[in-house]
Design a protein around this motif. Structure first.
Motif, PDB file in Angstrom:
ATOM      1  N   LYS A 160       0.819  -1.209   0.000  1.00 42.72           N
ATOM      2  CA  LYS A 160       0.000   0.000   0.000  1.00 42.72           C
ATOM      3  C   LYS A 160       0.854   1.260   0.000  1.00 42.72           C
ATOM      4  CE  LYS A 160      -3.778  -2.353   2.400  1.00 42.72           C
ATOM      5  NZ  LYS A 160      -4.524  -2.509   3.671  1.00 42.72           N
ATOM      6  N   GLN A 161       1.956   1.230   0.737  1.00 47.11           N
ATOM      7  CA  GLN A 161       2.806   2.414   0.842  1.00 47.11           C
ATOM      8  C   GLN A 161       3.543   2.718  -0.456  1.00 47.11           C
ATOM      9  OE1 GLN A 161       5.253   1.330   4.178  1.00 47.11           O
ATOM     10  NE2 GLN A 161       3.555   1.479   5.623  1.00 47.11           N
ATOM     11  N   THR A 162       4.147   1.706  -1.062  1.00 48.24           N
ATOM     12  CA  THR A 162       4.945   1.943  -2.269  1.00 48.24           C
ATOM     13  C   THR A 162       4.093   1.910  -3.533  1.00 48.24           C
ATOM     14  OG1 THR A 162       5.504  -0.389  -2.592  1.00 48.24           O
ATOM     15  CG2 THR A 162       6.956   0.899  -1.168  1.00 48.24           C
ATOM     16  N   GLY A 163       3.055   1.076  -3.548  1.00 46.46           N
ATOM     17  CA  GLY A 163       2.141   1.026  -4.685  1.00 46.46           C
ATOM     18  C   GLY A 163       2.610   0.216  -5.877  1.00 46.46           C
ATOM     19  N   MET A 164       3.743  -0.488  -5.759  1.00 52.74           N
ATOM     20  CA  MET A 164       4.236  -1.220  -6.928  1.00 52.74           C
ATOM     21  C   MET A 164       5.019  -2.463  -6.522  1.00 52.74           C
ATOM     22  SD  MET A 164       6.476   0.152 -10.175  1.00 52.74           S
ATOM     23  CE  MET A 164       8.082   0.226  -9.374  1.00 52.74           C
TER      24      MET A 164
ATOM     25  N   THR B  86       4.130   4.398 -17.227  1.00 53.38           N
ATOM     26  CA  THR B  86       3.830   5.719 -17.777  1.00 53.38           C
ATOM     27  C   THR B  86       2.785   6.419 -16.913  1.00 53.38           C
ATOM     28  OG1 THR B  86       2.012   4.952 -19.191  1.00 53.38           O
ATOM     29  CG2 THR B  86       4.245   4.829 -20.105  1.00 53.38           C
ATOM     30  N   LYS B  87       2.804   7.717 -16.921  1.00 54.01           N
ATOM     31  CA  LYS B  87       1.855   8.478 -16.111  1.00 54.01           C
ATOM     32  C   LYS B  87       0.417   8.170 -16.533  1.00 54.01           C
ATOM     33  CE  LYS B  87       0.572  13.102 -14.575  1.00 54.01           C
ATOM     34  NZ  LYS B  87       0.845  14.564 -14.666  1.00 54.01           N
TER      35      LYS B  87
ATOM     36  N   SER C  18       3.438   7.811  -6.086  1.00 56.14           N
ATOM     37  CA  SER C  18       3.400   8.575  -4.853  1.00 56.14           C
ATOM     38  C   SER C  18       2.551   9.825  -5.011  1.00 56.14           C
ATOM     39  CB  SER C  18       4.815   8.956  -4.425  1.00 56.14           C
ATOM     40  OG  SER C  18       4.805   9.744  -3.242  1.00 56.14           O
ATOM     41  N   ALA C  19       2.725  10.505  -6.145  1.00 50.51           N
ATOM     42  CA  ALA C  19       1.942  11.716  -6.412  1.00 50.51           C
ATOM     43  C   ALA C  19       0.459  11.386  -6.569  1.00 50.51           C
ATOM     44  CB  ALA C  19       2.477  12.406  -7.662  1.00 50.51           C
ATOM     45  N   LEU C  20       0.151  10.273  -7.215  1.00 51.34           N
ATOM     46  CA  LEU C  20      -1.240   9.891  -7.427  1.00 51.34           C
ATOM     47  C   LEU C  20      -1.923   9.469  -6.125  1.00 51.34           C
ATOM     48  CD1 LEU C  20      -0.824   7.795 -10.694  1.00 51.34           C
ATOM     49  CD2 LEU C  20      -2.016   9.981 -10.482  1.00 51.34           C
ATOM     50  N   LYS C  21      -1.144   8.906  -5.204  1.00 44.98           N
ATOM     51  CA  LYS C  21      -1.702   8.433  -3.939  1.00 44.98           C
ATOM     52  C   LYS C  21      -1.819   9.536  -2.901  1.00 44.98           C
ATOM     53  CE  LYS C  21      -0.235   4.334  -2.447  1.00 44.98           C
ATOM     54  NZ  LYS C  21      -1.364   3.398  -2.516  1.00 44.98           N
ATOM     55  N   SER C  22      -1.147  10.648  -3.119  1.00 35.20           N
ATOM     56  CA  SER C  22      -1.146  11.723  -2.117  1.00 35.20           C
ATOM     57  C   SER C  22      -2.399  12.593  -2.236  1.00 35.20           C
ATOM     58  CB  SER C  22       0.096  12.602  -2.285  1.00 35.20           C
ATOM     59  OG  SER C  22       0.100  13.244  -3.546  1.00 35.20           O
TER      60      SER C  22
END
Length: 222
Positions: free
Chosen positions: A14-18, A171-172, A218-222
């Motif tokens: 959950k924290q890292t997302g990957m 990719t974004k 990280s940006a998407l999860k924040s």
């Protein structure tokens, strides 16, 4: 024996997302690839055990990781039966990933409090996996279902944690689609751990793509 409990593994997911996933029968090549993902910031790796003597490679690889890459959590994927899951757990696998929902694997993993993520393709399978104690469900093959499937599942079941594997790229645009739909993390293989024109792994690119993907996530999860 696993060094991380299933809850600890789920939290890092959950924290890292990957979760990068990778397999090579050559131990030294595997070390270099895993080091590249680690240097890029990854703290989980699924060793997809798809070749002969894969358990021998994993055993040696995990010993090396424990010594050289502190904090890297090694798991094993492409596991299709309880006997194989038990073998890899005896070699220190911290999580087990399967292409299908297998209740026999759930039992042996739960007995040792080792995280397991079964490949599911319907709401019924997802519900059954959660009844069997799964923390993070693998959506496989992710590219077939897509982000809209995840969004639909999380409508009636907002508590469900989903990890699509297949159809994910660093990719974004791709990552944004998945995380806006509500995934907990993504599994990423050949789109992340790619070979160069010469047929060898491009370690510099693997490290860079890992770092960039984690930054986007990280940006998407924040």
């Amino acid at each position: 024996m696993a060094n991380y409990t299933r809850i600890e593994v789920a939290n890092v997911m959950k924290q890292t997302g990957m979760v990068p996933l990778f397999y090579n029968s050559d131990l030294e090549i595997s070390k270099k690839v895993i080091k590249a993902t680690y240097d890029g910031g990854a703290r989980l790796l699924e060793f997809t055990a798809r070749g002969d003597f894969a358990h021998e490679v994993f055993g040696e690889l995990n010993k090396w990781v424990l010594k050289e890459l502190p904090g890297m959590i090694m798991g094993v994927g492409s596991v299709t039966d309880a006997a194989s899951a038990s073998r890899f757990m005896a070699l220190g696998a911290n999580f087990i990933v399967t292409p299908v929902l297998r209740e026999d694997i759930a039992i042996v993993c739960n007995r040792r409090k080792v995280a397991w993520s079964p490949g599911c393709g319907s709401l019924t399978e997802i519900c059954r996996a959660e009844e069997l104690g799964c923390e993070v469900v693998k959506l496989f093959p992710g590219g077939i279902y897509g982000p809209d499937f995840v969004k639909a599942i999380r409508g009636p079941q907002p508590w469900t944690s989903i990890m699509p594997t297949g159809g994910v790229s660093p990719t974004k645009e791709n990552l944004e689609g998945w995380f806006k739909a509500g995934v907990t993390c993504v599994g990423m293989g050949s789109k992340l751990i790619a070979k160069g024109a010469d047929g060898n792994y491009d370690l510099t690119k693997i490290e860079s793509d890992t770092r960039n993907a984690l930054s986007i996530i990280s940006a998407l999860k924040s």
